[in-house]
Design an enzyme around this catalytic site. Sequence first.
Site, PDB file in Angstrom:
ATOM      1  N   ARG A  50     -45.194  41.445 -26.739  1.00  0.00           N
ATOM      2  CA  ARG A  50     -44.940  42.518 -26.841  1.00  0.00           C
ATOM      3  C   ARG A  50     -43.529  42.897 -25.627  1.00  0.00           C
ATOM      4  NH1 ARG A  50     -49.323  41.177 -28.825  1.00  0.00           N
ATOM      5  NH2 ARG A  50     -49.906  40.777 -26.830  1.00  0.00           N
ATOM      6  N   THR A  51     -43.972  43.223 -24.792  1.00  0.00           N
ATOM      7  CA  THR A  51     -42.628  44.212 -23.846  1.00  0.00           C
ATOM      8  C   THR A  51     -41.526  43.270 -23.602  1.00  0.00           C
ATOM      9  OG1 THR A  51     -45.445  44.788 -22.717  1.00  0.00           O
ATOM     10  CG2 THR A  51     -43.149  45.211 -21.883  1.00  0.00           C
ATOM     11  N   LYS A  80     -37.667  28.492  -5.164  1.00  0.00           N
ATOM     12  CA  LYS A  80     -36.994  27.539  -4.386  1.00  0.00           C
ATOM     13  C   LYS A  80     -36.734  28.329  -3.095  1.00  0.00           C
ATOM     14  CE  LYS A  80     -33.108  25.741  -6.927  1.00  0.00           C
ATOM     15  NZ  LYS A  80     -31.858  25.984  -7.169  1.00  0.00           N
ATOM     16  N   ARG A 101     -40.636  42.143 -15.481  1.00  0.00           N
ATOM     17  CA  ARG A 101     -41.962  42.183 -14.743  1.00  0.00           C
ATOM     18  C   ARG A 101     -42.234  41.353 -13.756  1.00  0.00           C
ATOM     19  NH1 ARG A 101     -46.636  42.023 -19.578  1.00  0.00           N
ATOM     20  NH2 ARG A 101     -46.102  43.831 -19.871  1.00  0.00           N
ATOM     21  N   HIS A 129     -47.033  50.107 -15.702  1.00  0.00           N
ATOM     22  CA  HIS A 129     -46.560  49.843 -16.465  1.00  0.00           C
ATOM     23  C   HIS A 129     -45.876  50.677 -17.935  1.00  0.00           C
ATOM     24  CE1 HIS A 129     -45.309  47.437 -20.529  1.00  0.00           C
ATOM     25  NE2 HIS A 129     -46.655  46.154 -20.431  1.00  0.00           N
TER      26      HIS A 129
HETATM   27  C1  NCD Z   1     -50.097  45.050 -20.972  1.00  0.00           C
HETATM   28  C2  NCD Z   1     -49.789  44.297 -19.531  1.00  0.00           C
HETATM   29  O1  NCD Z   1     -48.693  43.452 -19.594  1.00  0.00           O
HETATM   30  O2  NCD Z   1     -50.841  45.185 -18.521  1.00  0.00           O
HETATM   31  N1  NCD Z   1     -49.974  44.081 -22.198  1.00  0.00           N
HETATM   32  C3  NCD Z   1     -48.826  44.492 -22.715  1.00  0.00           C
HETATM   33  O3  NCD Z   1     -47.176  45.383 -22.220  1.00  0.00           O
HETATM   34  N2  NCD Z   1     -48.537  45.607 -23.663  1.00  0.00           N
HETATM   35  C4  NCD Z   1     -51.941  44.718 -21.363  1.00  0.00           C
HETATM   36  C5  NCD Z   1     -52.600  43.293 -20.301  1.00  0.00           C
HETATM   37  O4  NCD Z   1     -51.904  42.576 -20.487  1.00  0.00           O
HETATM   38  O5  NCD Z   1     -53.903  43.621 -20.550  1.00  0.00           O
END
Ligand code: NCD
Length: 298
Positions: A50-51, A80, A101, A129
């Site tokens: 999703r993100t 590396k 991320r 997040h």
């Molecule tokens: C979450 C995350 O990556 O922290 N997912 C997201 O971005 N919607 C939740 C999760 O991984 O449990």
Amino acid sequence: MIQHCLRSQDWSRPTLEQMFAVTDRYKKSPIGNLANNKIMCSLFYEPSTRTRLSFESAWLRLGGQVIGTDNAGEFSSAIKGESLEDSIRVISGYTDLIVLRHGLNNAAERAAAVSAVPIINAGCGAGQHPTQSLTDLYTIQNRLGRIDDIKVAIVGDLQYGRTARSLAYLLTKFENITIYFVSTPSLQIGADITDYLASKSVKFYMMDSLEGVLEKVDVVYQTRFQKERHEFSTDGYADLSLTVDRAMHLKEHAIILHPLPRNYEIAVEVDALRNAAYFEQAKNSLYVRMALLDSMLG
Ligand code: NCD
């Protein structure tokens, strides 16, 4: 000064309200041109559906172009031995904005310290997040018509769940909020969050069961056991799952949220209930991220 997006507590209430008004606009018409001739890099060292895709879709819908790598830990020069700082210094020379991320809690801050372009924290370790919590709040406002005067149960792996932490921080911006943190003792929310809530005079309770909680709340925020982040057993954890029988205790207007992906903590049968709002929440993330990018570009 470069405007980054690193922690949810950094947004003010007026900024949030403004962003949600712009989100409403993009929800009606998901198109724009603010990112014309601009390139976004999505740099993902941890898995995402999703993100990453909603950020990329949001940027494309604003007229921009996207480069990036998922699984950056293996497919970038990290393998590396390149440091995050060196990678960011280089990538920020190629792009106008970096969505990051990473597995380390402080990766976004480290990146921001050396980047020549804005960094967006798209989930770092068990830290924060923030853009997920924007989506969460927008969905609450959209469904309930308000964010003030609500009771929220935040359920699940609260020790390692970054979305739960960012949401707790963001809720402090609103009036008369009560939070019920529901988890097993080893996975309860950290003292950094409870200290922060206390400093903002937000009411909160720590619970180890859903009993007596569901009938009280306006929002249930369910989360996944973060099995990739620790080695605790899931024993006792299943007791926190939301079944149809349990959901029957909810008020009629109450909503069920989940950042997704879901495992067993929400039974699939719950999806058919009016209270279930998690797929709507996932869809909203596109418009919310368009509004966020809009505010950073504008
Ligand atoms: C979450 C995350 O990556 O922290 N997912 C997201 O971005 N919607 C939740 C999760 O991984 O449990």
